[in-house]
Design a protein around this motif. Structure first.
Motif, PDB file in Angstrom:
ATOM      1  N   GLY A 186       0.735  -1.042   0.089  1.00  0.00           N
ATOM      2  CA  GLY A 186       0.002   0.005   0.026  1.00  0.00           C
ATOM      3  C   GLY A 186       0.737   1.271  -0.079  1.00  0.00           C
ATOM      4  N   ALA A 187       2.174   1.306   0.417  1.00  0.00           N
ATOM      5  CA  ALA A 187       3.013   2.282   0.444  1.00  0.00           C
ATOM      6  C   ALA A 187       3.715   2.728  -0.855  1.00  0.00           C
ATOM      7  N   GLU A 188       3.550   1.628  -1.792  1.00  0.00           N
ATOM      8  CA  GLU A 188       4.080   2.056  -2.992  1.00  0.00           C
ATOM      9  C   GLU A 188       3.019   2.806  -4.108  1.00  0.00           C
ATOM     10  N   ALA A 189       3.854   3.471  -5.123  1.00  0.00           N
ATOM     11  CA  ALA A 189       3.194   4.231  -5.821  1.00  0.00           C
ATOM     12  C   ALA A 189       2.651   3.713  -7.060  1.00  0.00           C
ATOM     13  N   ASP A 190       3.051   2.589  -7.391  1.00  0.00           N
ATOM     14  CA  ASP A 190       2.258   1.669  -8.282  1.00  0.00           C
ATOM     15  C   ASP A 190       1.146   1.265  -8.197  1.00  0.00           C
ATOM     16  N   SER A 191       0.027   1.450  -9.101  1.00  0.00           N
ATOM     17  CA  SER A 191      -1.428   1.429  -8.641  1.00  0.00           C
ATOM     18  C   SER A 191      -1.756  -0.240  -8.527  1.00  0.00           C
ATOM     19  N   ALA A 192      -1.040  -1.046  -9.366  1.00  0.00           N
ATOM     20  CA  ALA A 192      -1.242  -2.560  -9.063  1.00  0.00           C
ATOM     21  C   ALA A 192      -0.926  -3.009  -7.885  1.00  0.00           C
ATOM     22  N   ARG A 193       0.238  -2.445  -7.255  1.00  0.00           N
ATOM     23  CA  ARG A 193       0.750  -2.940  -5.938  1.00  0.00           C
ATOM     24  C   ARG A 193      -0.321  -2.547  -4.812  1.00  0.00           C
ATOM     25  N   ARG A 194      -0.875  -1.268  -5.085  1.00  0.00           N
ATOM     26  CA  ARG A 194      -1.968  -0.601  -4.064  1.00  0.00           C
ATOM     27  C   ARG A 194      -3.270  -1.620  -4.056  1.00  0.00           C
ATOM     28  N   GLU A 195      -3.521  -2.091  -5.398  1.00  0.00           N
ATOM     29  CA  GLU A 195      -4.779  -2.950  -5.472  1.00  0.00           C
ATOM     30  C   GLU A 195      -4.351  -4.315  -4.847  1.00  0.00           C
ATOM     31  N   LEU A 196      -3.322  -4.482  -4.992  1.00  0.00           N
ATOM     32  CA  LEU A 196      -2.766  -5.853  -4.358  1.00  0.00           C
ATOM     33  C   LEU A 196      -2.875  -5.742  -2.736  1.00  0.00           C
ATOM     34  N   ALA A 197      -2.392  -4.884  -2.404  1.00  0.00           N
ATOM     35  CA  ALA A 197      -2.821  -4.476  -0.866  1.00  0.00           C
ATOM     36  C   ALA A 197      -3.953  -4.795  -0.150  1.00  0.00           C
ATOM     37  N   GLY A 198      -5.124  -4.350  -1.085  1.00  0.00           N
ATOM     38  CA  GLY A 198      -6.411  -4.690  -0.465  1.00  0.00           C
ATOM     39  C   GLY A 198      -6.767  -5.984  -0.712  1.00  0.00           C
ATOM     40  N   LEU A 199      -6.222  -6.754  -1.627  1.00  0.00           N
ATOM     41  CA  LEU A 199      -6.529  -8.193  -2.008  1.00  0.00           C
ATOM     42  C   LEU A 199      -5.964  -9.249  -1.287  1.00  0.00           C
ATOM     43  N   VAL A 200      -4.735  -8.825  -0.651  1.00  0.00           N
ATOM     44  CA  VAL A 200      -3.975  -9.405   0.268  1.00  0.00           C
ATOM     45  C   VAL A 200      -4.620  -9.813   1.499  1.00  0.00           C
ATOM     46  N   LEU A 201      -5.265  -8.339   1.913  1.00  0.00           N
ATOM     47  CA  LEU A 201      -5.949  -8.356   3.475  1.00  0.00           C
ATOM     48  C   LEU A 201      -7.555  -9.239   3.116  1.00  0.00           C
ATOM     49  N   ASP A 202      -7.851  -8.968   2.041  1.00  0.00           N
ATOM     50  CA  ASP A 202      -9.421  -9.609   1.833  1.00  0.00           C
ATOM     51  C   ASP A 202      -9.351 -10.535   0.519  1.00  0.00           C
ATOM     52  N   PRO A 203      -8.641 -11.459   0.482  1.00  0.00           N
ATOM     53  CA  PRO A 203      -8.485 -12.062  -0.776  1.00  0.00           C
ATOM     54  C   PRO A 203     -10.189 -12.689  -1.251  1.00  0.00           C
ATOM     55  N   PRO A 204     -10.276 -12.559  -2.600  1.00  0.00           N
ATOM     56  CA  PRO A 204     -11.597 -13.178  -3.199  1.00  0.00           C
ATOM     57  C   PRO A 204     -11.793 -14.554  -2.942  1.00  0.00           C
ATOM     58  N   THR A 205     -10.668 -15.415  -2.888  1.00  0.00           N
ATOM     59  CA  THR A 205     -10.677 -16.598  -2.675  1.00  0.00           C
ATOM     60  C   THR A 205     -11.372 -17.114  -1.282  1.00  0.00           C
ATOM     61  N   ALA A 206     -11.506 -16.267  -0.595  1.00  0.00           N
ATOM     62  CA  ALA A 206     -12.058 -16.343   0.908  1.00  0.00           C
ATOM     63  C   ALA A 206     -13.499 -16.446   0.860  1.00  0.00           C
ATOM     64  N   HIS A 207     -13.992 -15.964  -0.368  1.00  0.00           N
ATOM     65  CA  HIS A 207     -15.597 -15.819  -0.514  1.00  0.00           C
ATOM     66  C   HIS A 207     -15.995 -16.789  -1.694  1.00  0.00           C
ATOM     67  N   ALA A 208     -15.296 -17.632  -1.849  1.00  0.00           N
ATOM     68  CA  ALA A 208     -15.506 -18.766  -2.790  1.00  0.00           C
ATOM     69  C   ALA A 208     -16.890 -19.360  -2.686  1.00  0.00           C
ATOM     70  N   GLU A 209     -17.830 -19.721  -3.583  1.00  0.00           N
ATOM     71  CA  GLU A 209     -19.000 -20.085  -3.460  1.00  0.00           C
ATOM     72  C   GLU A 209     -18.794 -21.645  -3.724  1.00  0.00           C
TER      73      GLU A 209
END
Length: 209
Positions: A186-209
């Motif tokens: 999240g501290a990185e300027a790169d937008s992909a890394r900032r997006e990954l910061a949120g995904l790491v904390l709440d991965p979509p795999t945790a909500h698999a149906e």
């Protein structure tokens, strides 16, 4: 694509991911040659609910020759990715790794005729225009017909049918040091890394149906 259960997401999540990106790399094999091509990806559902992908390539693209043979093919859609150094885990005792999100769609290529190719292009443009430009009413009809027809003659349309899906959302699941990793990303300027910061904390795999 190699994956594990903890990296896999549900079909609805995969579909949402593909539609949000709407771009991928198509790969197929024909006449002794592997062909790949980056292109727009339009994942849709038929009236009976069956999922298919509509797309097109330049007529001059060697891949176009393969469509008539209806070969198997795979489209890979990639999301954010990054190399992760050991320090980002808050420790020097971790092996560096790579985080990424990817969905693979495999199926059988089917050649589209001129009428279906035009209809698919019109539908793709309409969806992307409305998503990209608020209130957009632009359509292919605003281009002089001769110019539009000239562009359409230079492409070959296809549909990918009989689909199977795979996903790999590799987001440090079950590895620990999650908060340190997310903070560093999240501290990185790169937008992909900032997006990954949120995904790491709440991965979509945790909500698999």
């Amino acid at each position: 694509m190699y994956t594990k259960d903890q990296f896999s997401v549900s079909l609805p999540v995969m579909c949402d991911f593909v539609r949000a990106k709407s771009f991928g790399v198509l790969a197929t094999y024909h006449d002794g040659t592997v062909h790949t091509s980056p292109l727009p990806v339009d994942l849709r559902a038929a009236q009976d609910g069956e999922l298919f992908v509509a797309g097109h390539v330049a007529r001059a693209n060697d891949m176009a020759e393969a469509f008539a043979a209806q070969p198997p093919a795979t489209i890979t859609v990639l999301g954010p990715d990054t190399y992760v150094p050991a320090e980002w885990f808050g420790t020097r005792s971790r092996i560096p790794t790579w985080l990424y999100c990817a969905v693979e769609i495999s199926g059988r290529l089917e050649l589209s005729d001129a009428a279906r190719t035009r209809a698919d292009v019109v539908q793709l443009i309409d969806r992307l225009q409305k998503r990209t430009v608020d209130g957009s009413t632009w359509s292919l009809g605003e281009i002089p017909e001769k110019l539009a027809e000239g562009h359409l003659k230079n492409i070959v349309g296809f549909r990918l049918r009989d689909l199977t899906f795979k996903s790999c959302f590799r987001l440090n699941q079950r590895k620990g040091e999650t908060e340190s990793l997310a903070e560093a990303l999240g501290a990185e300027a790169d937008s992909a890394r900032r997006e990954l910061a949120g995904l790491v904390l709440d991965p979509p795999t945790a909500h698999a149906e």
